[in-house]
Motif scaffolding. Structure first.
Motif, short mmCIF file in Angstrom:
data_model
loop_
_atom_site.label_atom_id
_atom_site.label_comp_id
_atom_site.label_asym_id
_atom_site.label_seq_id
_atom_site.Cartn_x
_atom_site.Cartn_y
_atom_site.Cartn_z
N GLN A 50 0.99 -1.21 -0.03
CA GLN A 50 0.11 -0.04 -0.09
C GLN A 50 0.77 1.31 -0.18
O GLN A 50 0.84 2.14 -0.63
CB GLN A 50 -0.55 0.33 1.03
CG GLN A 50 -1.78 -1.57 1.35
CD GLN A 50 -3.23 -1.11 0.43
OE1 GLN A 50 -3.03 -0.19 -1.05
NE2 GLN A 50 -3.29 -2.28 -0.09
N LEU A 51 2.04 0.92 0.91
CA LEU A 51 2.95 2.49 0.87
C LEU A 51 3.71 3.03 -0.52
O LEU A 51 3.62 3.47 -1.38
CB LEU A 51 3.87 2.13 1.60
CG LEU A 51 5.04 3.51 1.97
CD1 LEU A 51 4.04 4.78 2.64
CD2 LEU A 51 5.67 2.63 3.04
N GLY A 52 3.90 1.62 -1.34
CA GLY A 52 4.07 1.75 -2.87
C GLY A 52 3.34 2.62 -3.63
O GLY A 52 3.88 3.38 -4.22
N LEU A 53 1.97 1.81 -3.63
CA LEU A 53 0.46 2.79 -4.37
C LEU A 53 0.85 3.79 -3.94
O LEU A 53 0.91 5.01 -4.99
CB LEU A 53 -0.16 1.78 -3.95
CG LEU A 53 -0.42 0.08 -4.49
CD1 LEU A 53 -1.85 -0.25 -4.29
CD2 LEU A 53 -0.15 -0.13 -6.28
N ARG A 54 1.10 4.28 -2.84
CA ARG A 54 1.03 5.88 -2.53
C ARG A 54 2.04 6.16 -2.74
O ARG A 54 1.63 7.80 -3.45
CB ARG A 54 0.81 5.99 -0.87
CG ARG A 54 -0.47 5.72 -0.39
CD ARG A 54 -0.97 5.73 0.92
NE ARG A 54 -1.35 5.43 2.07
CZ ARG A 54 -2.23 5.90 2.58
NH1 ARG A 54 -1.49 6.92 3.86
NH2 ARG A 54 -3.46 5.40 3.55
N ARG A 114 2.14 -11.08 -4.00
CA ARG A 114 0.92 -11.57 -5.04
C ARG A 114 1.18 -10.34 -6.06
O ARG A 114 0.77 -10.92 -6.79
CB ARG A 114 0.24 -12.65 -5.34
CG ARG A 114 1.06 -13.95 -5.36
CD ARG A 114 0.02 -14.74 -4.87
NE ARG A 114 -0.54 -15.04 -6.51
CZ ARG A 114 -1.80 -15.13 -6.64
NH1 ARG A 114 -2.72 -15.94 -6.15
NH2 ARG A 114 -2.40 -15.17 -8.01
N LEU A 115 0.14 -9.25 -5.49
CA LEU A 115 -0.59 -8.11 -6.13
C LEU A 115 0.92 -7.37 -6.01
O LEU A 115 0.87 -6.97 -7.16
CB LEU A 115 -0.95 -6.91 -5.06
CG LEU A 115 -2.92 -7.72 -4.79
CD1 LEU A 115 -3.15 -7.09 -4.35
CD2 LEU A 115 -3.09 -8.54 -6.51
N ALA A 116 1.79 -7.15 -5.44
CA ALA A 116 3.17 -5.92 -5.80
C ALA A 116 3.67 -7.04 -7.28
O ALA A 116 4.38 -5.70 -7.76
CB ALA A 116 4.06 -6.18 -4.55
N ARG A 172 2.80 -5.97 -9.73
CA ARG A 172 2.64 -4.40 -10.52
C ARG A 172 3.67 -4.29 -10.94
O ARG A 172 4.24 -3.54 -11.93
CB ARG A 172 2.27 -3.86 -9.46
CG ARG A 172 2.80 -2.11 -9.68
CD ARG A 172 1.86 -1.74 -9.88
NE ARG A 172 1.96 0.23 -10.74
CZ ARG A 172 2.27 0.18 -11.20
NH1 ARG A 172 2.36 -1.43 -13.12
NH2 ARG A 172 2.34 1.40 -12.24
N LEU A 173 5.15 -5.10 -10.46
CA LEU A 173 6.24 -5.45 -10.74
C LEU A 173 6.79 -6.10 -12.03
O LEU A 173 7.69 -5.25 -12.97
CB LEU A 173 6.86 -5.80 -9.66
CG LEU A 173 7.95 -5.48 -8.90
CD1 LEU A 173 8.87 -6.02 -7.22
CD2 LEU A 173 8.46 -4.11 -8.67
N TRP A 231 9.35 -12.13 -11.49
CA TRP A 231 8.57 -11.53 -10.78
C TRP A 231 7.46 -12.09 -11.59
O TRP A 231 6.46 -12.40 -10.82
CB TRP A 231 8.31 -9.93 -10.55
CG TRP A 231 9.46 -9.95 -10.16
CD1 TRP A 231 10.45 -8.73 -10.25
CD2 TRP A 231 10.19 -9.40 -8.59
NE1 TRP A 231 10.78 -7.53 -9.08
CE2 TRP A 231 10.74 -8.48 -8.12
CE3 TRP A 231 9.52 -10.33 -7.63
CZ2 TRP A 231 11.22 -9.56 -7.19
CZ3 TRP A 231 9.47 -10.57 -6.57
CH2 TRP A 231 10.65 -9.61 -6.05
N GLN A 232 7.28 -12.41 -12.61
CA GLN A 232 5.82 -13.25 -12.88
C GLN A 232 6.08 -14.64 -13.40
O GLN A 232 4.82 -15.54 -12.54
CB GLN A 232 5.89 -12.68 -14.94
CG GLN A 232 4.90 -13.75 -15.37
CD GLN A 232 4.13 -13.22 -17.15
OE1 GLN A 232 5.82 -13.36 -17.87
NE2 GLN A 232 3.59 -13.09 -16.87
#
Length: 296
Positions: free
Chosen positions: A228-232, A260-262, A265-266, A287-288
């Motif tokens: 979440q901090l990365g998204l912000r 997994r969501l991170a 995103r990567l 990452w995939q």
């Protein structure tokens, strides 16, 4: 001809009339703007259309006059004017409602990269307004707008994937887009995340925490807080200044701890070359593969 050159006289006009000591009244401002617009400058035509639409420079709002000048700017190829003209046709502002013409102008602006037009075009395909319903095209155009950070598009795309609205249902992918919309403070995205029992209450609580509190948890090793901090940091929302390096750092930290969501995103970041990075297929593939291994 580059858009900057097209807008230059209008921008010069705007700078001039707002300069300290400029004593011209609204009538003189309007005469100057009209003169530049009538000589064919697209930027001035756009500004004059907006002036009639919003009642600037002492003008009474005039939808037909606004439409006239916006159409001139749109026919000259200005994406913002094309988007506004599409809205005028969709809402019947200055011309009879015509959803098909609205779609036509949104398409022109969307092709030039307008995120707002891409959003509206995606919505048109999603709901079949002015064009045949086509969820795949809706997915494409909403995705283009979402990639540019449009929170409304991110929310709609998240709903499409989560609910399987014309596309293959993908809860993780839907969560990803809803998270990104919520990270920008999109209230509907936050509310939807609250209502999804399968996501758990702890997920949406993260959006309501201060940046300081979220960072404290991230530093303590909480992968959800790190994500979440990365998204912000990526979006510059909810009390955190935008910072590409910090966004990549915290998304990577979360991914390393199994979020997994991170990881997803990567894959997007490295695959498309986002956050100021050059595309890196090897890191995207890495990452995939990590994300695929973690699937239940």
């Amino acid at each position: 001809m580059k858009i900057r050159k097209l807008l230059a006289p209008a921008l010069l006009f705007t700078t001039l009339v707002s300069a300290p000591g400029w004593a011209a009244n609204d009538t003189e401002h309007l005469m100057m703007l009209r003169n530049v617009a009538e000589r064919g400058n697209l930027g001035a035509q756009l500004l004059l259309g907006l002036s009639y639409r919003e009642g600037r420079y002492g003008l009474e709002p005039d939808e037909k006059a606004a439409f006239f000048w916006l159409e001139k700017a749109a026919r000259g190829g200005l994406p913002y004017a094309e988007d506004l003209l599409g809205q005028a046709y969709a809402e019947g502002r200055g011309a009879p409602k015509d959803p098909a013409k609205a779609v036509f102008w949104w398409q022109q602006a969307a092709n030039k990269g307008s995120a707002d037009a891409q959003l509206r075009l995606g919505e048109a395909y999603l709901h079949g307004q002015g064009v045949g319903r086509d969820p795949r095209k809706a997915e494409f155009w909403l995705g283009r707008a979402a990639d540019q950070g449009n929170a409304d598009a991110q929310f709609l795309l998240g709903r499409m994937y989560h609910e399987g609205l014309g596309v293959e249902k993908d809860l993780q992918r839907g969560r990803n887009w809803l998270d990104r919309a919520a990270a920008q403070g999109h209230s509907d995205a936050v509310k939807l995340l609250h209502s999804l029992e399968s996501f758990g209450i702890g997920i949406t609580e993260a959006f309501q925490q201060s940046g300081h509190e979220l960072e404290r948890k991230a530093l303590a090793g909480d992968p959800q807080a790190q994500y979440q901090l990365g998204l912000r940091y990526e979006t510059g929302a909810w009390g955190v200044s935008r910072n590409r390096e910090q966004a990549l750092h915290w998304l990577t930290e979360a991914a390393e701890r199994g979020n997994r969501l991170a990881m997803q995103r990567l894959v997007e970041i490295y695959g498309r070359g986002e956050l100021g990075l050059a595309p890196d297929r090897e890191k995207a593939r890495f990452w995939q593969e990590r994300e695929q291994v973690g699937k239940p």
